[in-house]
Design a protein around this motif. Sequence first.
Motif, short mmCIF file in Angstrom:
data_model
loop_
_atom_site.label_atom_id
_atom_site.label_comp_id
_atom_site.label_asym_id
_atom_site.label_seq_id
_atom_site.Cartn_x
_atom_site.Cartn_y
_atom_site.Cartn_z
N SER A 73 14.79 13.05 1.36
CA SER A 73 13.51 12.29 1.71
C SER A 73 12.52 12.46 0.66
N THR A 74 12.38 13.64 0.24
CA THR A 74 11.19 13.80 -0.61
C THR A 74 11.43 13.09 -1.94
N LEU A 75 12.73 13.24 -2.56
CA LEU A 75 12.93 12.55 -3.87
C LEU A 75 12.77 11.21 -3.69
N SER A 76 13.37 10.64 -2.59
CA SER A 76 13.50 9.13 -2.37
C SER A 76 12.14 8.50 -2.42
N VAL A 77 10.96 9.29 -1.87
CA VAL A 77 9.76 8.53 -1.76
C VAL A 77 9.45 7.69 -3.11
N ALA A 125 0.81 -1.23 0.08
CA ALA A 125 -0.10 0.08 -0.05
C ALA A 125 0.60 1.37 -0.04
N LEU A 126 1.78 1.25 0.70
CA LEU A 126 2.84 2.38 0.75
C LEU A 126 3.51 2.80 -0.66
N SER A 127 3.78 1.63 -1.14
CA SER A 127 4.35 1.64 -2.46
C SER A 127 3.47 2.29 -3.61
N VAL A 128 2.16 1.97 -3.61
CA VAL A 128 1.02 2.54 -4.19
C VAL A 128 1.01 3.89 -4.03
N PHE A 129 0.97 4.26 -2.71
CA PHE A 129 0.74 5.68 -2.48
C PHE A 129 2.02 6.66 -3.02
N GLY A 130 3.31 5.82 -2.63
CA GLY A 130 4.48 6.48 -3.39
C GLY A 130 4.73 6.88 -4.77
N PHE A 131 3.88 5.96 -5.42
CA PHE A 131 3.71 6.07 -6.82
C PHE A 131 2.60 7.23 -7.19
N SER A 132 1.93 7.53 -6.36
CA SER A 132 0.66 8.42 -6.67
C SER A 132 0.72 9.90 -5.99
N VAL A 133 1.45 9.80 -4.95
CA VAL A 133 1.51 11.33 -4.42
C VAL A 133 2.56 12.12 -5.06
N PRO A 134 2.23 13.25 -5.84
CA PRO A 134 3.42 14.04 -6.57
C PRO A 134 4.48 14.50 -5.57
N VAL A 135 5.74 14.52 -6.02
CA VAL A 135 7.02 14.81 -5.54
C VAL A 135 6.80 16.16 -4.77
N GLY A 152 15.12 3.35 -12.87
CA GLY A 152 14.74 4.47 -11.91
C GLY A 152 15.21 5.82 -12.19
N ILE A 153 16.55 5.79 -12.57
CA ILE A 153 17.09 7.13 -12.54
C ILE A 153 16.54 8.03 -13.53
N ALA A 154 15.68 7.34 -14.34
CA ALA A 154 14.80 8.45 -15.31
C ALA A 154 13.95 9.29 -14.31
N LEU A 155 13.15 8.39 -13.39
CA LEU A 155 12.38 9.02 -12.60
C LEU A 155 13.01 10.11 -11.67
N LEU A 156 14.30 9.45 -11.14
CA LEU A 156 15.10 10.63 -10.54
C LEU A 156 15.36 11.78 -11.10
N ILE A 157 15.63 11.58 -12.19
CA ILE A 157 16.03 13.00 -12.95
C ILE A 157 14.84 13.87 -13.15
N GLY A 158 13.89 13.29 -13.41
CA GLY A 158 12.50 14.18 -13.53
C GLY A 158 12.40 14.75 -12.12
N GLY A 159 12.59 13.84 -11.15
CA GLY A 159 12.29 14.47 -9.60
C GLY A 159 12.94 15.45 -9.11
N VAL A 160 14.41 15.53 -9.76
CA VAL A 160 15.32 16.59 -9.30
C VAL A 160 14.87 17.74 -9.72
N VAL A 161 14.34 17.87 -10.88
CA VAL A 161 13.82 19.22 -11.63
C VAL A 161 12.94 19.57 -10.59
N ILE A 176 4.56 15.78 -1.82
CA ILE A 176 5.42 15.22 -0.50
C ILE A 176 6.43 16.49 -0.11
N GLY A 177 6.96 17.11 -1.06
CA GLY A 177 8.15 18.31 -0.57
C GLY A 177 7.57 19.27 0.53
#
Lengths: 313, 308
Positions: A186-190, A134-144, A246-255, A147-148
């Motif tokens: 922490s924000t980006l790692s969710v 459930a945590l994982s589904v939430f992590g996918f759904s709540v935008p960066v 997941g690096i692709a996700l990470l790069i988008g998240g960095v922005v 969370i920030g």
Amino acid sequence: MLMFVARRLLATIPVLAMVAVFVFLMLRLTPADPAAILAGDNATTEQVAQIRAKLGLDQPLLTQFAIWGGRLLHGDFGESFFFKKTVAELIAQRLEPTLALATATILLSILIAVPLGVIAAYRHETWVDRFVMALSVFGFSVPVFVIGYLLIYVFAITLGWLPVQGYRSITQGFWPFFERLILPASTLSVIYVALIARITRASMLEVMNEDYIRTARAKGLSDRVVLIRHGLRTAAIPIVTVIGIGIALLIGGVVVTESVYGIPGIGRLTVDAVLARDFPTIQAVVLLFSFVYVLVNLLIDLAYVLLDPRIRY
Amino acid sequence: MTTLSDIREQVEAVAPSRPSTIRRLSRHPSVLFGGVILLILLAIAIAAPFLGTVAPSAIDPSSRNKKPGVELSTRQADGTKVTRTAWMGTDSLGRDVYSRVLYGTRVSLAVGVAATIISVSIGLTIGLLAGYVRWLDGVVMRFMDGMMAIPGILLAIALVSLWGAGLSTVILAVAIPEIPRVVRLVRSLVLTIREEPYVEAAVALGTPMPLILLRHIMPNTFAPLIVQGTFICASAILVEALLSFLGIGIPPEIPTWGNIMAEGRALFRVFPHNILFPGIFLSLAVLAINVIGDGLRDTLDPRMSKRI
């Protein structure tokens, strides 16, 4: 082995070339004058003419690509007329914060996600497993950015434990550097944790059905030894693969994260460049990040040999 | 004499009928959960004008930055006073956040659906051709590999910066990075389907290529494509919100969850409601769609569900 490395290296060249073709075409296939776009909104006529001459825009498309590609290979990403610097300089200045944030995020995510995934697989179909999923589904759904701001509101504004925004270079002392990195990382790692935990669980579940796990158990080894030495080691390959993807996700998240926390890194530079319509910088950032993405995945492919002695190239 | 219905009865007695796909879906707990949330959001989107909202872009300088639940009174042209409650407060231009979030539901969902339809239909066409026409395969897939090497959000950002921010450009910019993923899926499906005996039979009968693709191959790609489409929709809504949040997406005159949050960034410390409420709606929408996707995958595409 050497042959494999060579072959794998060769295989990345067409991909990188295609990225370059794509970035090149993106600009040339727009109806507007590419020189005018590259020069930005406040450029003089001379500057536009200068760019046109430099890129050979009166030449056929193929020649243009050769000129442009040749400059790229020399590390010449063009010039940012908005920031009044070469793009290469601009990126070099912004590299440190982004590297720090990305490294911290990857380390944090692995430290949290792998144990979560292993525990979920170990306690398969219990409430622990369901909770992790459930945590994982939430992590996918709540935008960066949601969370920030949530973390800023709780830990920086309400509790006052950590600074709200900003960045300090590590050269200015470790603690100021570290404390400003806790919330962004922490924000980006969710989302990353969600991804890695899910794969870890799936991969572990598959491995735990293998015969040699039963043998290890039958030998009387403790659960922990079976899980980690026999299970996780075999399950590691899909996990490492997904860390790379997941690096692709990470790069988008960095922005986004850099914008939320006011970190002067490459992500923030991207947004600034878009707002200023500074296209040379955007082009360079897209190329750079794609290059990093491809490179990381190449390294991971090569690392399989270390993880799994059965793989021999 | 046995009639057809007799046979059917006999067969059904032996093999109890499998519940239809829709039946199975409606029993799946996560589809049920996500479906209910999504239906509520859809109802909100459709009924936005009737839910006590005011014009979402109406600027009211006298009621700027009000906290949620504050009573606002506005003087009409004829001198009468109208009082209303700003359930979610107002933003720094005095616009009603409740109305903006509700109207934003319309735009955000519409952008997600539009981007999904565009990327799936383009990806399906390219994927069918790449999978079936051998000489196209190499070229197309190398190009797609190149596109996939560019992180999606970054590609969307680059496209928006090239085309300028606007509703249609944002939809396209969100849709394009998803295309290679659809192409890959469809192509790999076509590669297995084309070896099926019924396709061979169709080829032997001299069926023209477009007809083979449309009638014999395409329908078999639908189930995995619907699953993929659901996840694309969730991601499209997220990326649109992200672009608008960064101030490079849909212009603020059109309320979307993303640009309502963008508006709230500056005064976040004092007035967190501007980010909180649209954030809840956005997260719920993406959660609902993701959860439906998981359920659809379990039901429609059991092979895929084993992988993750």
